[in-house]
Design a protein around this motif. Structure first.
Motif, mmCIF file in Angstrom:
data_model
loop_
_atom_site.group_PDB
_atom_site.id
_atom_site.type_symbol
_atom_site.label_atom_id
_atom_site.label_comp_id
_atom_site.label_asym_id
_atom_site.label_seq_id
_atom_site.Cartn_x
_atom_site.Cartn_y
_atom_site.Cartn_z
ATOM 1 N N VAL A 105 0.844 -1.196 0.000
ATOM 2 C CA VAL A 105 0.000 0.000 0.000
ATOM 3 C C VAL A 105 0.879 1.246 0.000
ATOM 4 O O VAL A 105 0.602 2.223 -0.700
ATOM 5 C CB VAL A 105 -0.970 -0.017 1.208
ATOM 6 N N GLY A 106 1.978 1.190 0.749
ATOM 7 C CA GLY A 106 2.875 2.333 0.835
ATOM 8 C C GLY A 106 3.561 2.678 -0.473
ATOM 9 O O GLY A 106 3.783 3.843 -0.779
ATOM 10 N N VAL A 107 3.912 1.671 -1.272
ATOM 11 C CA VAL A 107 4.573 1.945 -2.546
ATOM 12 C C VAL A 107 3.569 2.169 -3.662
ATOM 13 O O VAL A 107 3.942 2.510 -4.778
ATOM 14 C CB VAL A 107 5.582 0.838 -2.952
ATOM 15 N N ASN A 108 2.292 1.984 -3.355
ATOM 16 C CA ASN A 108 1.221 2.270 -4.313
ATOM 17 C C ASN A 108 1.418 1.508 -5.625
ATOM 18 O O ASN A 108 1.504 2.100 -6.694
ATOM 19 C CB ASN A 108 1.124 3.782 -4.555
ATOM 20 N N ILE A 109 1.474 0.169 -5.523
ATOM 21 C CA ILE A 109 1.694 -0.649 -6.712
ATOM 22 C C ILE A 109 0.479 -0.596 -7.635
ATOM 23 O O ILE A 109 -0.628 -0.260 -7.209
ATOM 24 C CB ILE A 109 2.052 -2.111 -6.343
ATOM 25 N N ASP A 110 0.693 -0.942 -8.882
ATOM 26 C CA ASP A 110 -0.390 -0.902 -9.863
ATOM 27 C C ASP A 110 -1.436 -1.982 -9.556
ATOM 28 O O ASP A 110 -1.177 -2.931 -8.821
ATOM 29 C CB ASP A 110 0.165 -1.071 -11.282
ATOM 30 N N ASN A 111 -2.592 -1.825 -10.129
ATOM 31 C CA ASN A 111 -3.736 -2.712 -9.839
ATOM 32 C C ASN A 111 -3.467 -4.175 -10.191
ATOM 33 O O ASN A 111 -3.866 -5.071 -9.457
ATOM 34 C CB ASN A 111 -4.990 -2.230 -10.566
ATOM 35 N N ARG A 112 -2.818 -4.428 -11.303
ATOM 36 C CA ARG A 112 -2.565 -5.817 -11.715
ATOM 37 C C ARG A 112 -1.601 -6.496 -10.738
ATOM 38 O O ARG A 112 -1.816 -7.634 -10.324
ATOM 39 C CB ARG A 112 -2.007 -5.875 -13.126
ATOM 40 N N SER A 113 -0.555 -5.797 -10.328
ATOM 41 C CA SER A 113 0.393 -6.362 -9.352
ATOM 42 C C SER A 113 -0.290 -6.570 -8.007
ATOM 43 O O SER A 113 -0.060 -7.568 -7.337
ATOM 44 C CB SER A 113 1.606 -5.441 -9.179
ATOM 45 N N PHE A 156 -2.387 -9.760 -8.023
ATOM 46 C CA PHE A 156 -1.598 -10.980 -7.862
ATOM 47 C C PHE A 156 -0.986 -11.077 -6.468
ATOM 48 O O PHE A 156 -1.128 -12.094 -5.783
ATOM 49 C CB PHE A 156 -0.491 -11.049 -8.922
ATOM 50 N N LEU A 157 -0.298 -10.020 -6.033
ATOM 51 C CA LEU A 157 0.430 -10.062 -4.764
ATOM 52 C C LEU A 157 -0.468 -9.851 -3.545
ATOM 53 O O LEU A 157 -0.420 -10.622 -2.588
ATOM 54 C CB LEU A 157 1.536 -8.992 -4.767
ATOM 55 N N GLY A 158 -1.261 -8.797 -3.563
ATOM 56 C CA GLY A 158 -2.071 -8.443 -2.392
ATOM 57 C C GLY A 158 -3.291 -9.333 -2.206
ATOM 58 O O GLY A 158 -3.465 -9.961 -1.171
ATOM 59 N N ILE A 159 -4.114 -9.399 -3.245
ATOM 60 C CA ILE A 159 -5.338 -10.208 -3.151
ATOM 61 C C ILE A 159 -5.013 -11.699 -3.260
ATOM 62 O O ILE A 159 -5.496 -12.508 -2.477
ATOM 63 C CB ILE A 159 -6.353 -9.787 -4.229
ATOM 64 N N GLY A 160 -4.180 -12.043 -4.233
ATOM 65 C CA GLY A 160 -3.861 -13.451 -4.468
ATOM 66 C C GLY A 160 -2.943 -14.049 -3.423
ATOM 67 O O GLY A 160 -3.393 -14.803 -2.551
ATOM 68 N N ILE A 161 -1.667 -13.699 -3.490
ATOM 69 C CA ILE A 161 -0.693 -14.337 -2.593
ATOM 70 C C ILE A 161 -0.996 -14.033 -1.129
ATOM 71 O O ILE A 161 -1.127 -14.952 -0.314
ATOM 72 C CB ILE A 161 0.750 -13.928 -2.950
ATOM 73 N N LEU A 162 -1.112 -12.760 -0.772
ATOM 74 C CA LEU A 162 -1.331 -12.448 0.646
ATOM 75 C C LEU A 162 -2.732 -12.829 1.117
ATOM 76 O O LEU A 162 -2.919 -13.160 2.284
ATOM 77 C CB LEU A 162 -1.037 -10.973 0.925
ATOM 78 N N GLY A 163 -3.697 -12.818 0.217
ATOM 79 C CA GLY A 163 -5.040 -13.286 0.572
ATOM 80 C C GLY A 163 -5.050 -14.777 0.884
ATOM 81 O O GLY A 163 -5.726 -15.237 1.801
ATOM 82 N N GLY A 164 -4.276 -15.543 0.119
ATOM 83 C CA GLY A 164 -4.153 -16.976 0.381
ATOM 84 C C GLY A 164 -3.218 -17.285 1.542
ATOM 85 O O GLY A 164 -3.348 -18.300 2.207
ATOM 86 N N PHE A 165 -2.264 -16.387 1.778
ATOM 87 C CA PHE A 165 -1.252 -16.585 2.810
ATOM 88 C C PHE A 165 -1.796 -16.296 4.207
ATOM 89 O O PHE A 165 -1.638 -17.102 5.118
ATOM 90 C CB PHE A 165 -0.060 -15.678 2.500
#
Length: 113
Positions: A48-56, A59-68
């Protein structure tokens, strides 16, 4: 296409959570669940702090961290501990929430520096 990346990330995150859970959930406090939730909070704060793009983020926030990370497992384990060890359950509850929130703040703080 985002659905594909979210699903792929979710699978990766869930496998990582399973491996960490097996390695660290051997005591009365489920440290594996604690680790994944605190680490996930920290990493999400960084994202959130680095304000990554929606596609990343998909994958990373919703996908990996959501599953993690795992809010539901945390609560089931908390209720299981509560049955026999109320003090341990209260400790686990406050430790997880306070450390999780602080980890997210640190992640945001690091990116603001």
């Amino acid at each position: 296409m985002d659905i594909f990346w979210i699903g792929l990330g979710g699978g990766v995150g869930a496998l990582a959570r399973y491996i960490i859970g097996k390695a660290f959930n051997s005591s009365s406090i489920p440290w594996g669940t604690f680790i994944v939730n605190v680490l996930g909070s920290f990493l999400l704060g960084l994202m959130v702090g680095v304000n990554i793009d929606n596609r990343s983020y998909a994958f990373l926030g919703i996908g990996i961290l959501g599953g993690f990370t795992t809010f539901s497992t945390f609560h089931v384990e908390l209720l299981t501990i509560w049955k026999d060890q109320k003090k341990s359950a209260i400790f686990y509850l406050f430790l997880t929430y306070i450390t999780g929130i602080c980890s997210a703040i640190v992640g945001l703080w690091i990116t603001a520096s």
